[in-house]
Scaffold this motif. Structure first.
Motif, PDB file in Angstrom:
ATOM      1  N   GLY A 122      28.945  19.695 -53.120  1.00  0.00           N
ATOM      2  CA  GLY A 122      28.578  21.097 -53.317  1.00  0.00           C
ATOM      3  C   GLY A 122      27.851  21.674 -52.127  1.00  0.00           C
ATOM      4  N   GLY A 123      27.529  20.840 -51.130  1.00  0.00           N
ATOM      5  CA  GLY A 123      26.886  21.333 -49.919  1.00  0.00           C
ATOM      6  C   GLY A 123      27.890  21.844 -48.913  1.00  0.00           C
ATOM      7  N   ILE A 124      27.433  22.023 -47.687  1.00  0.00           N
ATOM      8  CA  ILE A 124      28.286  22.564 -46.629  1.00  0.00           C
ATOM      9  C   ILE A 124      29.268  21.517 -46.117  1.00  0.00           C
ATOM     10  N   ASP A 125      28.819  20.266 -46.028  1.00  0.00           N
ATOM     11  CA  ASP A 125      29.575  19.255 -45.278  1.00  0.00           C
ATOM     12  C   ASP A 125      30.834  18.756 -45.978  1.00  0.00           C
ATOM     13  N   SER A 126      30.735  18.404 -47.248  1.00  0.00           N
ATOM     14  CA  SER A 126      31.861  17.711 -47.889  1.00  0.00           C
ATOM     15  C   SER A 126      33.126  18.566 -48.004  1.00  0.00           C
ATOM     16  N   PRO A 127      33.044  19.886 -48.273  1.00  0.00           N
ATOM     17  CA  PRO A 127      34.298  20.660 -48.253  1.00  0.00           C
ATOM     18  C   PRO A 127      34.964  20.665 -46.877  1.00  0.00           C
TER      19      PRO A 127
ATOM     20  N   THR B  40      33.988  11.200 -47.093  1.00  0.00           N
ATOM     21  CA  THR B  40      32.658  11.773 -47.300  1.00  0.00           C
ATOM     22  C   THR B  40      32.343  12.776 -46.203  1.00  0.00           C
ATOM     23  N   GLY B  41      31.334  13.590 -46.468  1.00  0.00           N
ATOM     24  CA  GLY B  41      30.855  14.559 -45.483  1.00  0.00           C
ATOM     25  C   GLY B  41      29.709  14.027 -44.651  1.00  0.00           C
ATOM     26  N   GLU B  42      29.599  12.705 -44.554  1.00  0.00           N
ATOM     27  CA  GLU B  42      28.490  12.111 -43.817  1.00  0.00           C
ATOM     28  C   GLU B  42      28.571  12.428 -42.328  1.00  0.00           C
ATOM     29  N   ASN B  43      27.389  12.594 -41.751  1.00  0.00           N
ATOM     30  CA  ASN B  43      27.260  12.924 -40.336  1.00  0.00           C
ATOM     31  C   ASN B  43      26.171  12.026 -39.762  1.00  0.00           C
ATOM     32  N   LEU B  44      26.499  11.273 -38.741  1.00  0.00           N
ATOM     33  CA  LEU B  44      25.606  10.225 -38.248  1.00  0.00           C
ATOM     34  C   LEU B  44      24.238  10.778 -37.857  1.00  0.00           C
TER      35      LEU B  44
ATOM     36  N   THR C 211      31.977  -1.824 -51.226  1.00  0.00           N
ATOM     37  CA  THR C 211      33.403  -1.515 -51.352  1.00  0.00           C
ATOM     38  C   THR C 211      34.139  -1.952 -50.100  1.00  0.00           C
ATOM     39  N   ASN C 212      35.373  -2.389 -50.289  1.00  0.00           N
ATOM     40  CA  ASN C 212      36.214  -2.677 -49.111  1.00  0.00           C
ATOM     41  C   ASN C 212      37.249  -1.581 -48.894  1.00  0.00           C
ATOM     42  N   TYR C 213      37.112  -0.457 -49.621  1.00  0.00           N
ATOM     43  CA  TYR C 213      38.000   0.673 -49.403  1.00  0.00           C
ATOM     44  C   TYR C 213      37.643   1.366 -48.092  1.00  0.00           C
ATOM     45  N   PRO C 214      38.625   1.823 -47.342  1.00  0.00           N
ATOM     46  CA  PRO C 214      38.312   2.597 -46.128  1.00  0.00           C
ATOM     47  C   PRO C 214      37.534   3.861 -46.491  1.00  0.00           C
ATOM     48  N   ILE C 215      36.526   4.170 -45.700  1.00  0.00           N
ATOM     49  CA  ILE C 215      35.753   5.390 -45.898  1.00  0.00           C
ATOM     50  C   ILE C 215      35.985   6.285 -44.683  1.00  0.00           C
ATOM     51  N   ILE C 216      36.614   7.426 -44.919  1.00  0.00           N
ATOM     52  CA  ILE C 216      36.920   8.381 -43.854  1.00  0.00           C
ATOM     53  C   ILE C 216      35.732   9.327 -43.720  1.00  0.00           C
ATOM     54  N   ARG C 217      35.232   9.461 -42.499  1.00  0.00           N
ATOM     55  CA  ARG C 217      34.085  10.340 -42.232  1.00  0.00           C
ATOM     56  C   ARG C 217      34.462  11.329 -41.119  1.00  0.00           C
ATOM     57  N   PRO C 218      35.174  12.397 -41.438  1.00  0.00           N
ATOM     58  CA  PRO C 218      35.653  13.310 -40.392  1.00  0.00           C
ATOM     59  C   PRO C 218      34.537  13.991 -39.601  1.00  0.00           C
TER      60      PRO C 218
ATOM     61  N   GLU D 281      28.667  22.988 -35.543  1.00  0.00           N
ATOM     62  CA  GLU D 281      30.129  22.883 -35.549  1.00  0.00           C
ATOM     63  C   GLU D 281      30.656  22.861 -36.980  1.00  0.00           C
ATOM     64  N   ILE D 282      29.951  22.134 -37.844  1.00  0.00           N
ATOM     65  CA  ILE D 282      30.372  22.040 -39.247  1.00  0.00           C
ATOM     66  C   ILE D 282      30.264  23.398 -39.923  1.00  0.00           C
ATOM     67  N   ILE D 283      29.171  24.097 -39.655  1.00  0.00           N
ATOM     68  CA  ILE D 283      28.983  25.425 -40.249  1.00  0.00           C
ATOM     69  C   ILE D 283      30.061  26.387 -39.766  1.00  0.00           C
ATOM     70  N   GLU D 284      30.412  26.294 -38.505  1.00  0.00           N
ATOM     71  CA  GLU D 284      31.457  27.170 -37.954  1.00  0.00           C
ATOM     72  C   GLU D 284      32.781  26.963 -38.686  1.00  0.00           C
ATOM     73  N   ILE D 285      33.141  25.706 -38.947  1.00  0.00           N
ATOM     74  CA  ILE D 285      34.384  25.430 -39.672  1.00  0.00           C
ATOM     75  C   ILE D 285      34.275  25.928 -41.110  1.00  0.00           C
TER      76      ILE D 285
END
Length: 400
Positions: free
Chosen positions: A185-190, A285-289, A307-314, A322-326
């Motif tokens: 529900g935040g900015i990052d995950s969408p 996830t919307g994680e940002n280092l 978990t051994n599932y791949p976790i995609i962190r775009p 940059e995230i806010i701009e998108i």
């Protein structure tokens, strides 16, 4: 005379070699699905080209739809005429007269049909002369034109285009499998979901809901975000997890500094079960280092252990700006900043560990059996299918 086609150009898809057919077929399917509200508009393919046949529809609303479809590098309005010199001349003049405020132009002819009696260079001269004679205050400039009129003489017909409209690029949604987006529900995950779709991934979403600490409006906000993402892909299933009991137990029984890490690990365990049930092969996830305590390298390492599932962190290397701009560009920002908190913000430890250790985390978890609460949460999941046309209960118009 009028524009009666839209020419679709591929980008990265053209590099797919023997696999290109499946990408093109999926793109065609995605385009036809998005423009189905225009009943007479049809998508067709010829060798190396894809077109939308307008069949009388206004091209502008269809172009707006196409601008949100991944896999399209660019597009142009096009006129289709017979392979006959006079018809081509008339169409080229129409394209020039409808090109806006033009002072300099260029004509580029490609003669794919080698049986056409006039060679490309001669056709360039014929068309250029015709346009100069029939216009005023316009000159030819082959190096810096205001408008380039492109003429493709193909086997079945000739197509005339002028302006090039950029597309989103990427790969057609549905060509890279499915992922489960942790949608907070935040900015990052969408934004993360949008970028995953750009790589051809179809998304489902999971949201952890903790009533009464999180409100019905917080849940509605997530559904609204999911609906906004459907504009760029397909329908989205949103899995709403009842998280209150498990979350309360974590923060009651676990050390304060490790509670956030353990909560994230529980989310991963539940998400993995949903992935298995839905035949999904990864999580996004919307994680940002380094953005918050749970997004340090140490935290990610400890959270990933379950978990051994791949976790995609775009978003992992992006600046917040940059995230806010998108998010503004894809129109999720205004919804994301609505003041309805999710479960990650209501239970915030005073001093969360930024370098949680796996062995200590496992030792703390070993003191409490959470398995029953995890199963209860999974069994209580509410799944809602969101489409671009889903009628939502509330749009928060009073707050936007």
């Amino acid at each position: 005379m009028q524009y009666d086609h839209i020419l679709i150009r591929y980008g990265e898809m053209a590099l797919k070699g023997k696999n290109i057919k499946q990408f093109i077929l999926r793109l065609q399917e995605n385009i036809q699905q998005k423009i189905k509200e225009f009943p007479d508009a049809k998508v067709k393919r010829t060798q190396g080209r894809m077109f939308v046949l307008l069949n009388g529809h206004d091209p502008q609303p269809i172009l707006e739809k196409l601008k949100k479809i991944f896999g399209i590098q660019s597009m142009s309005l096009a006129i289709k005429v017979e392979n006959e010199v006079e018809a081509i001349k008339d169409a080229a003049l129409y394209a020039l007269n409808n090109g806006g405020n033009i002072h300099k132009f260029k004509v580029s002819v490609k003669r794919i049909n080698k049986d056409f009696p006039v060679h490309s260079q001669e056709m360039n001269q014929i068309l250029g002369g015709h346009l100069l004679i029939n216009t005023k205050d316009i000159t030819v400039d082959v190096h810096h034109p205001d408008l380039e009129i492109k003429v493709e003489i193909r086997l079945e017909a000739t197509y005339i285009t002028s302006s090039v409209i950029p597309g989103l690029g990427g790969l057609p949604v549905g060509t890279s499998g499915k992922t489960l987006l942790l949608l907070s529900g935040g900015i990052d995950s969408p934004v993360a979901g949008y970028l995953a779709m750009k790589r051809g991934v179809q998304i489902e979403a999971i949201h952890f809901h903790s009533p009464p600490f999180t409100s019905a409006r917080a849940k509605q906000k997530v559904l609204d975000l999911a609906q906004q993402l459907t504009k760029y892909g397909k329908s989205i299933k949103v899995h709403i997890v009842p998280f209150t009991k498990l979350q309360q137990e974590i923060f009651r029984e676990m050390p304060d500094g490790y509670a956030m890490t353990i909560m994230r690990r529980m989310m991963m365990r539940i998400s993995e079960k949903v992935c298995k049930n839905e035949s999904i092969l990864s999580m996004t996830t919307g994680e940002n280092l380094g953005q918050v305590a749970s997004q340090t390298m140490d935290s990610m390492n400890t959270i990933n252990e379950v978990t051994n599932y791949p976790i995609i962190r775009p978003l992992v290397t992006m600046d917040k700006s940059e995230i806010i701009e998108i998010s503004k560009a894809i129109e999720t920002y205004e919804t994301s900043i609505l003041p309805y908190e999710d479960c990650c913000t209501i239970f915030v430890p005073k001093s969360p560990k930024t370098k949680p250790k796996r062995d200590r985390t496992n030792a703390f978890e070993a003191k409490k059996d959470f398995s029953a609460l995890i199963e209860e949460a999974v069994n209580g999941i509410e799944t809602i299918k969101i489409t671009e046309r889903t009628e939502m209960e509330s749009k928060f118009d009073d707050l936007l």
